[in-house]
Design an enzyme around this catalytic site. Structure first.
Site, PDB file in Angstrom:
ATOM      1  CG  ASP A  40      -0.350  -0.137   2.517  1.00 54.18           C
ATOM      2  OD1 ASP A  40       0.861  -0.416   2.594  1.00 54.18           O
ATOM      3  OD2 ASP A  40      -1.065   0.024   3.530  1.00 54.18           O
ATOM      4  CD  GLU A  42       0.390  -1.368   7.941  1.00 50.13           C
ATOM      5  OE1 GLU A  42       0.074  -0.583   8.867  1.00 50.13           O
ATOM      6  OE2 GLU A  42       0.873  -0.973   6.867  1.00 50.13           O
ATOM      7  CD  GLU A  84       7.659  -0.190   8.197  1.00 57.50           C
ATOM      8  OE1 GLU A  84       7.880   0.939   7.715  1.00 57.50           O
ATOM      9  OE2 GLU A  84       6.704  -0.907   7.850  1.00 57.50           O
TER      10      GLU A  84
END
Length: 263
Positions: A44, A115, A180
């Site tokens: 995305d 996510e 991340e």
């Protein structure tokens, strides 16, 4: 498709590090596939890198499916992962199942990425035969809740929470985990504590794999680059040079010359 989710587990078991890169269109996915990239993420991050938005939040399901289809047509060997956009899976379990299914049914993806600690949804999708890649740490869809793009897991409490999230997601049947924006020591701890491969971005060298946004790797981005993004080329500069040379040749009458004209 030659790369499967089982291959990624085998990479971890053999201690063989691997890469994942983003692609948003047919020609780019084709190049990555020819280069032997085993996993292509239609991220995305399309929002910023192709559509010009400031964050990932505005990109829609239809836009993601459009670009996932293009990427899937370009790759015959790589595992194609479609990133589910903001609010395509957070509102209800039923909508998350439906939209994840669209990535496989309409988008040509082999798996989806979620996510955050979406434990129930990840388990439900795995039970329905939809492979899931988890993503914890700095989750860009939560940029406003996090107060910006900040490194996560720096306190002992936050680090413990991320370890717990990783282990809980691994138990749901996710086939891999993106880590991340977390300290490298924490990424190493998580990587050792879960049986599924971890893929780092801004998470140090101890993950099983590494991912970068392709526009960062190739030096195509217009703005600044995050600390973790190594530029392996300056294609923005090279493209600018080539366009300038074409403009100058046309202005001077050097193009088209005899060699580039029909007779």
């Amino acid at each position: 498709m030659s790369t499967t989710i089982r291959d990624l587990r085998a990479f971890k078991e053999r201690g063989e590090r691997f890469v994942m890169l983003t692609a948003y269109d047919y020609p780019t996915a084709s190049i990555l596939d020819e280069a032997g990239v085993p996993v292509i993420l239609v991220g995305d991050s399309l929002a910023q890198n192709v559509l010009g938005y400031e964050t990932t939040l505005p990109v829609t399901m239809e836009e993601m499916l459009h670009h996932t289809r293009a990427g899937a047509r370009g790759a015959t060997n790589a595992l194609i992962v479609g990133a589910m956009p903001f609010l395509s899976y957070q509102t209800s379990l039923e909508e998350g199942i439906r939209n994840a299914g669209r990535f496989l049914k309409e988008g040509g993806a082999h798996a989806v990425k979620l996510e955050g600690p979406m434990i129930e949804l990840a388990a439900t999708l795995a039970d329905r035969g939809i492979p899931v890649m988890g993503h914890i740490g700095l989750t860009p869809q939560s940029v406003h809740a996090m107060g910006g793009y900040r490194v996560q897991g720096k306190s002992e409490e936050d680090a413990r929470r991320l370890v717990d999230e990783a282990q809980a997601l691994a138990k749901t049947g996710v086939f891999s985990l993106v880590l991340e924006g977390i300290p490298s020591t924490l990424a190493a701890e998580i990587t050792q504590s879960v049986p599924v491969p971890t893929i780092g971005i801004g998470a140090g060298p101890h993950c099983d794999g590494q991912v970068l946004v392709l526009t960062d790797l190739l030096g195509l981005s217009a703005g600044g680059y995050p600390k973790f993004a190594k530029r392996y080329a300056d294609l923005r500069g090279e493209i600018t040079r080539a366009i300038g040379a074409f403009r100058d040749d046309v202005a001077s009458g050097r193009f088209p010359d005899d060699a580039h004209s029909y007779h």
